[in-house]
Structures are given as C-alpha cells and as structure tokens.
Design a protein around this motif. Structure first.
Motif, PDB file in Angstrom:
ATOM      1  N   VAL A 150       0.861  -1.182   0.000  1.00  0.00           N
ATOM      2  CA  VAL A 150       0.000   0.000   0.000  1.00  0.00           C
ATOM      3  C   VAL A 150       0.895   1.228   0.000  1.00  0.00           C
ATOM      4  O   VAL A 150       1.777   1.365   0.848  1.00  0.00           O
ATOM      5  N   SER A 151       0.673   2.142  -0.948  1.00  0.00           N
ATOM      6  CA  SER A 151       1.593   3.263  -1.110  1.00  0.00           C
ATOM      7  C   SER A 151       1.107   4.548  -0.459  1.00  0.00           C
ATOM      8  O   SER A 151       1.906   5.454  -0.205  1.00  0.00           O
ATOM      9  N   SER A 152      -0.199   4.674  -0.201  1.00  0.00           N
ATOM     10  CA  SER A 152      -0.710   5.906   0.404  1.00  0.00           C
ATOM     11  C   SER A 152      -1.118   5.637   1.847  1.00  0.00           C
ATOM     12  O   SER A 152      -1.080   4.501   2.322  1.00  0.00           O
ATOM     13  N   ASN A 153      -1.548   6.693   2.543  1.00  0.00           N
ATOM     14  CA  ASN A 153      -2.016   6.530   3.922  1.00  0.00           C
ATOM     15  C   ASN A 153      -3.535   6.589   4.004  1.00  0.00           C
ATOM     16  O   ASN A 153      -4.100   6.794   5.076  1.00  0.00           O
ATOM     17  N   ARG A 154      -4.219   6.447   2.849  1.00  0.00           N
ATOM     18  CA  ARG A 154      -5.674   6.403   2.830  1.00  0.00           C
ATOM     19  C   ARG A 154      -6.144   5.105   2.157  1.00  0.00           C
ATOM     20  O   ARG A 154      -5.675   4.757   1.073  1.00  0.00           O
ATOM     21  N   ILE A 155      -7.083   4.449   2.809  1.00  0.00           N
ATOM     22  CA  ILE A 155      -7.636   3.186   2.313  1.00  0.00           C
ATOM     23  C   ILE A 155      -9.129   3.359   2.103  1.00  0.00           C
ATOM     24  O   ILE A 155      -9.838   3.872   2.989  1.00  0.00           O
ATOM     25  N   GLY A 156      -9.631   2.951   0.931  1.00  0.00           N
ATOM     26  CA  GLY A 156     -11.057   2.943   0.655  1.00  0.00           C
ATOM     27  C   GLY A 156     -11.617   1.543   0.849  1.00  0.00           C
ATOM     28  O   GLY A 156     -11.023   0.557   0.400  1.00  0.00           O
ATOM     29  N   ILE A 157     -12.748   1.437   1.544  1.00  0.00           N
ATOM     30  CA  ILE A 157     -13.398   0.132   1.793  1.00  0.00           C
ATOM     31  C   ILE A 157     -14.762   0.163   1.118  1.00  0.00           C
ATOM     32  O   ILE A 157     -15.592   1.045   1.397  1.00  0.00           O
ATOM     33  N   LEU A 199     -16.326  -7.579  -0.409  1.00  0.00           N
ATOM     34  CA  LEU A 199     -15.657  -6.591   0.417  1.00  0.00           C
ATOM     35  C   LEU A 199     -14.335  -6.255  -0.256  1.00  0.00           C
ATOM     36  O   LEU A 199     -13.429  -7.095  -0.327  1.00  0.00           O
ATOM     37  N   SER A 200     -14.232  -5.012  -0.785  1.00  0.00           N
ATOM     38  CA  SER A 200     -13.056  -4.621  -1.558  1.00  0.00           C
ATOM     39  C   SER A 200     -12.284  -3.525  -0.837  1.00  0.00           C
ATOM     40  O   SER A 200     -12.869  -2.682  -0.149  1.00  0.00           O
ATOM     41  N   PHE A 201     -10.955  -3.561  -1.046  1.00  0.00           N
ATOM     42  CA  PHE A 201     -10.076  -2.558  -0.448  1.00  0.00           C
ATOM     43  C   PHE A 201      -9.302  -1.861  -1.570  1.00  0.00           C
ATOM     44  O   PHE A 201      -8.845  -2.515  -2.521  1.00  0.00           O
ATOM     45  N   TYR A 202      -9.130  -0.509  -1.419  1.00  0.00           N
ATOM     46  CA  TYR A 202      -8.475   0.278  -2.448  1.00  0.00           C
ATOM     47  C   TYR A 202      -7.408   1.169  -1.831  1.00  0.00           C
ATOM     48  O   TYR A 202      -7.603   1.753  -0.762  1.00  0.00           O
ATOM     49  N   LEU A 253      -6.716  -3.191  -4.300  1.00  0.00           N
ATOM     50  CA  LEU A 253      -5.799  -4.044  -3.550  1.00  0.00           C
ATOM     51  C   LEU A 253      -6.248  -5.502  -3.560  1.00  0.00           C
ATOM     52  O   LEU A 253      -5.497  -6.392  -3.952  1.00  0.00           O
ATOM     53  N   THR A 254      -7.489  -5.733  -3.143  1.00  0.00           N
ATOM     54  CA  THR A 254      -7.990  -7.108  -3.113  1.00  0.00           C
ATOM     55  C   THR A 254      -9.489  -7.081  -2.848  1.00  0.00           C
ATOM     56  O   THR A 254     -10.036  -6.057  -2.399  1.00  0.00           O
TER      57      THR A 254
END
Length: 513
Positions: free
Chosen positions: A455-462, A471-474, A483-484
């Motif tokens: 993960v390259s940023s400090n923000r994750i989208g769910i 259930l997806s993560f970005y 991401l997955t």
C-alpha cells in the motif's frame, strides 16, 4: 534349380550381383565388363591374371563379350525378394501352406480367405487374429471356449460358468452383445458429458458477449461524458478508458482461457467418440472389451466457471469520482457517486487500551488503561466497531492510517466474540485487511493471504456490496488502485471494524475524496 542357385550362377564373382555387359577372359571365366576393367587397372601392365583361377595373359584387349551369357541375363525375369512365410498356415489347406487371415476360437482352427468364406457365421464361432495359442481363449476352470461376458463382474466366461459356476444368475451375454451394450453405455456417457460441456461453453461465450457489451456501453458513456466537458478533460477521458480496457482484457482473458479449455475438452470428447466407434469395428470383441478406451467417462461441473470476475463498475465509479471531484459539481453524469458514509465509533465497544477521539472518528493504541465502564459489547483486545450496521446495499468509507504500529480494518458480525484475544480476521465472523510487522495481508477465519503489492498511500477505501457478498479494499493513490476483494455470503448485519496495536492509528474520513 533353386532361385538362390540360379542367382549364384548368373552373378559376377567380383561384385556378387547379376552380370552387367558380361565379358570372358582367355581362361573362360566371365565378369562384368566394368568390374574386370577396374580389377585389371590395379594389376601390373606387364602381366595380367584372372581373379578366379589366376591364369596369366599379356594382352588386355582380349576381353570378348559373352554373347550367350548376356542373352540369358536379358531374358532372366526379375527375381522377387523372398517373402517371409507366415507362422500360422490355414488348417484346411493340406496340399500347400496358405497364410491364415483369421482363427476360429470355437473350431480351434485357422482359416485362409477361401475357407473363411464358407465358415459358419453363427455368433458362437468367434473369430480373432490368426493364432496358435488358444490358452487365453479358454476358461481356466472348465477348459471351454470363452464366448460370453459377465457384465456384473466384467469378466469373460464360458457356458458352464453361468450355468453351473460362480456366475450363475449373473447378467451374462454373448461377447458381441456385451460389446454392443458396453459400447452403447460408453457412448451415452460421452454424449452426456459433451452436451454438458457444450452448455458450459455456450454460457461462457454468452458471458464474454455480455462483458464486451458492458465494456462497450461503459466506454460509450465515458466518452459521451468527456465530450460534454471541456477540452482539459481529454487526458482524463483517455485514462478512464484505459482502466476499463484493462479490466475488460483481464476478464476476457480469463473467459478466453476457460473457453479454450472447454473447446479442447469438447474436441477430446469427440475424439473419444471416434475412438470408440473405430475400436468397436474390430472383429475381436475380447480385445476391445479389455482396451483402456472403455474407462468410465466422468463429468465434473466446475463451479469456478461461473465465478469469473466481472468488470467492476464501482471501481470505475471510484476512479471517475476521484478525478472529477473538482469539476463535477452541477454536472449530471451517469456514474454512481459513492459518497463515504459518515461512520461513528461505538464507545461501548472500544477496548480500554485504545484512545478514542472526541468526535468518535479516530482510535490510537495506548499503553494506558482507560478503565471504561463495563459493557457486554466491549472488546478485551484493542478493537472497536461502528455504531451502525450494514444489512443490505452498497456502502463505502475511507480511513486514514498510520504507517507505524499494527492495524486492521474490515467488517464483522455483531456476534463476534468480545472476550480474550479475539482479533478480527482470526474467526469466521470477521473479514479484515491488516498491516502487521510491515506486512500487508487479508484474513478470514485464520486464513491469511499476503497482498501482491504494498500500500503506497495513507488512505484506504473500503467498498462493501452486502447483497453480492463483496468486500473490496483500495489504495487511494492517483489513480486509485484495487488491492484485493474478499468474497462471502453474509448471513448477519455487518459492523465496520477497526483494530490498532503498538501505537497504530486509524481515522475515519467523512469528507469527499
């Protein structure tokens, strides 16, 4: 005179072959003109000698053509190569041996073409390739011909075996009838399997058409949107179409691989049908009944054929939303705008070693015991849940994370255990993305899968699609990166769940991206 003796008499002693332009020396011995010339060339020019008898002569020109021998050679018919005699002659040809073409197992006789025409055609007269060894064609118990087949035990039997022997009362048929029965059974199995394969192939081809149509439609809509906007959006339009194209290629490649697999399987099944037909044309049913081609044909429905990942329209929506956030105000576009839900953390679930912000949107691991009031909902380990639950529909939220410490984000059922060291992802009631000891992975029911990329940023989208079980993560970089995706069948409402350890930090962001 035998053909071999005649060949010897008409052969040159030098080349060992039939004479070519024969000539004679003064001693009377004959040779091929070319052979004797080459021989004399190797001798002394003062004296020549005959290669056969050694007679000497000085005049080499005395090479007289042997006219009689030359005529005999010219009139000699070509001598055919000696044929290898068959080891099995016809039993009924007494005067001269004639090769047998078939053997009758009942008569224990071998037959040439002529005697085969007048031989009995009744089923008990089983024909096979010419053989003198009838041992494997007779019952080892009753010493009678094996002219029947027991379908119950899949073995060859004689008449005594099923009349008074161990196969009494079994399903026994004549060899040819048994062959026809087994052939019909195998063909039915192959045809059924081929029909199922055709249906699966048609389903996948339809999926491919649907994906192509959906990708085409989405592409047209994106193009229409960007045509209506200013020229400064041209570059962004091209980028969006590339994202769609990549997803299309990924899905189509998977479908193409599955289609290729099923087409190969269909050809193999067609080949098996041809093999069955060809093998069953043989005259010896015993050989055919024991061939490997009669193995059972099984068909296994592969559920993965119907789990091919579709084009993710929500990913495209998120991508467009990110890029258009500054210029989309007041613009009526087709994309489904995913506005982050305004989540709040339930103070009654927060463990005592977690610091909770006043706005109920951020938690940080703490080594200080906050001694909060006892609650049946409170975790013993450093976790917290959202106040509300998701029981249907699509939902999206964004978190900001620290790049130090350990943390986890995901969803869980209200029934998750709150006591002891029960971290989300380590049970069947929760799904999570975790960052532990500088490693990223997803986990459910103690099954952890590392992420292929960091993960390259400090923000994750769910992104949660409750009804579809996704259930997806970005990674919210520019552009955002998938991401997955975890897949499940949700049976209870879901809380948004958060875990922090070793000074990890998570904050829920409620504003737009």
């Amino acid at each position: 005179m035998a053909s071999s003796d005649l060949r010897d008499e008409l052969s040159c002693s030098i080349c060992r072959d039939i004479y070519t332009d024969p000539v004679s020396l003064i001693c009377g011995h004959s040779f091929c003109r070319g052979c004797i010339n080459r021989k004399l060339d190797s001798q002394s020019s003062k004296s020549y000698s005959c290669p056969d008898c050694g007679a000497e002569f000085r005049d080499r020109s005395k090479l007289c053509k042997n006219i009689v021998l030359a005529k005999v050679v010219e009139c000699l018919p070509p001598i055919p190569p000696e044929k290898e005699e068959t080891a099995i002659p016809c039993t009924y040809c007494f005067h001269s041996p004639v090769p047998a073409v078939k053997s009758c197992l009942l008569c224990e006789a071998s037959l040439c073409e002529r005697h085969l025409k007048v031989h009995s055609k009744s089923p008990e007269h089983v024909l096979s390739k010419p053989t003198n060894d009838q041992g494997n064609r007779r019952c080892s118990i009753h010493n009678k011909i094996l002219e029947y087949y027991c379908l119950d035990d899949s073995t060859d039997v004689c008449v005594s075996c099923f009349v008074v022997g161990h196969h009494q009362g079994h399903n026994v048929k004549f060899l040819l009838d048994a062959l026809e029965t087994k052939k019909r059974q195998k063909l039915e199995q192959v045809l059924i399997s081929k029909e199922k394969t055709n249906k699966e192939l048609q389903h996948l081809k339809q999926r491919r058409r649907d994906v192509e149509d959906k990708a085409s439609e989405m592409g047209k809509r994106v193009s229409s949107l960007f045509r209506d906007l200013r020229m400064k959006l041209n570059h962004f339009e091209m980028t969006a179409l590339e994202v769609i194209s990549k997803q299309e290629k990924k899905v189509l490649q998977t479908l193409a691989d599955l289609i290729d697999h099923l087409e190969v399987k269909r050809e193999e099944l067609s080949g098996q049908i041809r093999d069955v037909e060809e093998m069953c044309k043989m005259s010896d049913p015993l050989t055919v009944l024991h061939e490997d081609f009669l193995h059972d044909v099984e068909h296994r429905n592969d559920e993965k054929l119907y789990e091919v990942e579709d084009i993710k329209d929500h990913e495209i929506s998120l991508f467009l939303q990110t890029g258009l956030s500054d210029i989309s105000a007041g613009t009526n576009v087709w994309i489904h705008m995913l506005k982050p839900v305004d989540l709040l953390l339930d103070v009654d679930t927060v463990s005592n070693n977690v610091t909770l912000s006043r706005d109920l949107k951020a938690i940080r691991h703490s080594y200080v015991d906050h001694s909060r009031p006892e609650s049946a909902k409170r975790f013993d380990c450093s976790q917290a849940l959202s106040i509300g639950v998701f029981s249907s529909g699509r939902h999206y939220w964004v978190v900001e994370i620290s790049r130090s410490g350990n943390l986890g984000i995901g969803v869980c059922y209200p029934s998750i255990c709150r006591n002891g060291y029960s971290l989300m992802g380590e049970n069947e009631n929760s799904w999570s993305l975790q960052y532990v000891i500088n490693e990223w992975f997803v986990e459910h029911d103690r099954k952890a899968t590392p992420l292929p990329d960091k993960v390259s940023s400090n923000r994750i989208g769910i992104y949660l699609d409750y009804d579809a079980g996704l259930l997806s993560f970005y990674d919210l970089t520019n552009p955002i990166r998938h991401l997955t995706t975890l897949k499940a069948t949700f049976t209870e409402p879901l809380h948004a769940a958060f875990m922090v350890a070793k000074e990890g930090y998570i904050k829920i962001l409620s504003d737009d991206l």
